[in-house]
Design a protein around this motif. Sequence first.
Motif, mmCIF file in Angstrom:
data_model
loop_
_atom_site.group_PDB
_atom_site.id
_atom_site.type_symbol
_atom_site.label_atom_id
_atom_site.label_comp_id
_atom_site.label_asym_id
_atom_site.label_seq_id
_atom_site.Cartn_x
_atom_site.Cartn_y
_atom_site.Cartn_z
ATOM 1 N N GLN A 169 0.831 -1.201 0.000
ATOM 2 C CA GLN A 169 0.000 0.000 0.000
ATOM 3 C C GLN A 169 0.869 1.256 0.000
ATOM 4 O O GLN A 169 0.558 2.235 -0.695
ATOM 5 C CB GLN A 169 -0.920 -0.022 1.212
ATOM 6 N N LEU A 170 1.953 1.243 0.748
ATOM 7 C CA LEU A 170 2.847 2.395 0.795
ATOM 8 C C LEU A 170 3.565 2.586 -0.541
ATOM 9 O O LEU A 170 3.769 3.722 -0.982
ATOM 10 C CB LEU A 170 3.848 2.235 1.939
ATOM 11 N N ILE A 171 3.947 1.492 -1.187
ATOM 12 C CA ILE A 171 4.548 1.620 -2.516
ATOM 13 C C ILE A 171 3.538 2.211 -3.490
ATOM 14 O O ILE A 171 3.866 3.097 -4.292
ATOM 15 C CB ILE A 171 5.061 0.254 -3.012
ATOM 16 N N ALA A 172 2.295 1.719 -3.439
ATOM 17 C CA ALA A 172 1.259 2.266 -4.315
ATOM 18 C C ALA A 172 1.102 3.764 -4.081
ATOM 19 O O ALA A 172 1.014 4.552 -5.027
ATOM 20 C CB ALA A 172 -0.069 1.542 -4.075
ATOM 21 N N ARG A 173 1.107 4.161 -2.826
ATOM 22 C CA ARG A 173 0.970 5.585 -2.515
ATOM 23 C C ARG A 173 2.187 6.368 -2.990
ATOM 24 O O ARG A 173 2.055 7.471 -3.522
ATOM 25 C CB ARG A 173 0.772 5.764 -1.011
ATOM 26 N N ALA A 174 3.386 5.793 -2.815
ATOM 27 C CA ALA A 174 4.598 6.469 -3.280
ATOM 28 C C ALA A 174 4.580 6.661 -4.793
ATOM 29 O O ALA A 174 5.204 7.590 -5.310
ATOM 30 C CB ALA A 174 5.832 5.668 -2.863
ATOM 31 N N LEU A 175 3.852 5.792 -5.490
ATOM 32 C CA LEU A 175 3.730 5.890 -6.944
ATOM 33 C C LEU A 175 2.531 6.739 -7.370
ATOM 34 O O LEU A 175 2.196 6.802 -8.552
ATOM 35 C CB LEU A 175 3.620 4.489 -7.545
ATOM 36 N N GLY A 176 1.881 7.371 -6.394
ATOM 37 C CA GLY A 176 0.812 8.305 -6.718
ATOM 38 C C GLY A 176 -0.590 7.752 -6.671
ATOM 39 O O GLY A 176 -1.541 8.458 -7.012
ATOM 40 N N ALA A 177 -0.763 6.496 -6.246
ATOM 41 C CA ALA A 177 -2.090 5.883 -6.210
ATOM 42 C C ALA A 177 -2.770 6.138 -4.865
ATOM 43 O O ALA A 177 -2.120 6.401 -3.855
ATOM 44 C CB ALA A 177 -1.988 4.384 -6.470
ATOM 45 N N LYS A 178 -4.082 6.024 -4.864
ATOM 46 C CA LYS A 178 -4.875 6.233 -3.657
ATOM 47 C C LYS A 178 -4.986 4.936 -2.863
ATOM 48 O O LYS A 178 -5.201 3.861 -3.425
ATOM 49 C CB LYS A 178 -6.278 6.727 -4.030
ATOM 50 N N LEU A 198 -4.570 0.755 -8.643
ATOM 51 C CA LEU A 198 -3.349 0.347 -9.334
ATOM 52 C C LEU A 198 -2.591 1.597 -9.778
ATOM 53 O O LEU A 198 -3.154 2.473 -10.451
ATOM 54 C CB LEU A 198 -3.693 -0.514 -10.540
ATOM 55 N N PRO A 199 -1.317 1.735 -9.406
ATOM 56 C CA PRO A 199 -0.552 2.921 -9.809
ATOM 57 C C PRO A 199 -0.425 3.028 -11.329
ATOM 58 O O PRO A 199 -0.454 2.023 -12.044
ATOM 59 C CB PRO A 199 0.817 2.695 -9.162
ATOM 60 N N ASP A 200 -0.278 4.231 -11.814
ATOM 61 C CA ASP A 200 -0.033 4.441 -13.239
ATOM 62 C C ASP A 200 1.217 3.674 -13.662
ATOM 63 O O ASP A 200 2.225 3.653 -12.937
ATOM 64 C CB ASP A 200 0.174 5.929 -13.522
ATOM 65 N N ASP A 201 1.148 3.040 -14.813
ATOM 66 C CA ASP A 201 2.254 2.281 -15.411
ATOM 67 C C ASP A 201 2.583 0.998 -14.671
ATOM 68 O O ASP A 201 3.575 0.333 -14.997
ATOM 69 C CB ASP A 201 3.523 3.154 -15.526
ATOM 70 N N ALA A 202 1.762 0.632 -13.675
ATOM 71 C CA ALA A 202 1.964 -0.643 -12.977
ATOM 72 C C ALA A 202 1.264 -1.758 -13.738
ATOM 73 O O ALA A 202 0.332 -1.523 -14.525
ATOM 74 C CB ALA A 202 1.441 -0.568 -11.550
ATOM 75 N N THR A 203 1.695 -2.989 -13.490
ATOM 76 C CA THR A 203 1.090 -4.164 -14.122
ATOM 77 C C THR A 203 0.459 -5.027 -13.042
ATOM 78 O O THR A 203 1.138 -5.459 -12.102
ATOM 79 C CB THR A 203 2.151 -4.989 -14.872
ATOM 80 N N ARG A 204 -0.852 -5.261 -13.150
ATOM 81 C CA ARG A 204 -1.529 -6.126 -12.187
ATOM 82 C C ARG A 204 -1.092 -7.569 -12.422
ATOM 83 O O ARG A 204 -1.110 -8.070 -13.548
ATOM 84 C CB ARG A 204 -3.043 -5.999 -12.325
ATOM 85 N N LEU A 205 -0.727 -8.260 -11.351
ATOM 86 C CA LEU A 205 -0.266 -9.639 -11.454
ATOM 87 C C LEU A 205 -1.257 -10.649 -10.882
ATOM 88 O O LEU A 205 -1.245 -11.816 -11.282
ATOM 89 C CB LEU A 205 1.078 -9.801 -10.734
ATOM 90 N N PHE A 264 1.225 -6.498 -7.841
ATOM 91 C CA PHE A 264 1.534 -5.701 -9.026
ATOM 92 C C PHE A 264 3.043 -5.516 -9.130
ATOM 93 O O PHE A 264 3.784 -5.636 -8.144
ATOM 94 C CB PHE A 264 0.836 -4.333 -8.976
ATOM 95 N N SER A 265 3.476 -5.240 -10.328
ATOM 96 C CA SER A 265 4.867 -4.871 -10.554
ATOM 97 C C SER A 265 4.888 -3.474 -11.153
ATOM 98 O O SER A 265 3.906 -3.022 -11.767
ATOM 99 C CB SER A 265 5.558 -5.861 -11.493
ATOM 100 N N TRP A 266 6.009 -2.805 -10.979
ATOM 101 C CA TRP A 266 6.202 -1.487 -11.576
ATOM 102 C C TRP A 266 7.629 -1.460 -12.096
ATOM 103 O O TRP A 266 8.578 -1.571 -11.307
ATOM 104 C CB TRP A 266 5.967 -0.387 -10.551
ATOM 105 N N GLY A 267 7.758 -1.394 -13.400
ATOM 106 C CA GLY A 267 9.078 -1.582 -13.982
ATOM 107 C C GLY A 267 9.551 -3.000 -13.709
ATOM 108 O O GLY A 267 8.756 -3.917 -13.468
#
Length: 239
Positions: free
Chosen positions: A94-103, A150-157, A168-171
Motif C-alpha cells: 500500500q505504501l509503494i502504491a501511494r509512493a507511486l501516486g495511487a490512492k 493500481l498505480p499508473d504504469d503498474a502491471t496487475r499480477l 503488481f509490478s512497476w518496472g
Amino acid sequence: MKREVLAIRHVYFEDLGSLELVLGDRGQLVRYLDVGRARIDAPNPLDTSLMVVLGGPIGAYDDALFPHLNPLLAMLEKRIAAGLPTIGICLGAQLIARALGAKVYPAAQKELGWKALTLTEAGRASALRHFEVDGQSTPVLHWHGDTFDLPDDATRLASTDLCENQAFSWGDHVLGLQCHPEVLVDRFETWLIAYPGDVAESGTDVPTLRADTLKHGPALERAARKMFGEWLDRFEPAK
C-alpha cells in the motif's frame, strides 16, 4: 551498494519469514529497522541491495497519527526512482502504491484467511507463477482491511474476489504484494494472539485459521521461496 537487505518492520512478528531463508541461502544479510525504535529517516535507501517494507495494522494514509510514514514514503520514492529492487508486503504494498501516486483507502470488506490468487496473464509470466502449478493454485494468507488503486504504469499480477489489486509490478524492480506469502506455520500463532479483533470482525474464527494454516502453510512456504528466488535472480542469480 552494500550486499545487505533493509527490511522496514512495523510489528516484530511480521518479519520476512520464509523469504529470509532464501536470502540466507544466498549469503544476504538482513538488517531490520523497527519502526518506533529508530529514526525512520536514518538509513540511506540507496545503500542496500534490496529494500522490503513489511506489514502492519496501521493505515498507509494515517500520516497525522503516525509521523514515520512521510519519511518512509520519501525513502520509497527515492529508491524507486533510482531503479533499485524494492518489495512491499501488505501495508508495504500500500505504501509503494501511494509512493507511486495511487490512492489507498478502506476496502469494502476485510479480507482475512486463506485463499488462492487468480493470476493475470502477466502474473503467470512472472515469478508469481509458482503460486499456480499445473492448474492447481496454492492458497495464500490474506489479512487486510485496506486496498489501493493500481498505480499508473503498474502491471496487475493477481487478484481475488475481494481485492482486485493483490499483486503488481512497476518496472522490473518493484513488486507489491497485498497478501502475505512470507508467513511461516510455526510462527502463525502469534498473529492469532495479537489480532483477535481482526478475526472477530472478519467472519472467520481462530480454530479455522489455525487449521487452515496447518493445511496450506507448508505448500505456501515452498511456493513463496521459489517465487522470491526467481524474482531475486533478475538482480543476482543464485550461485
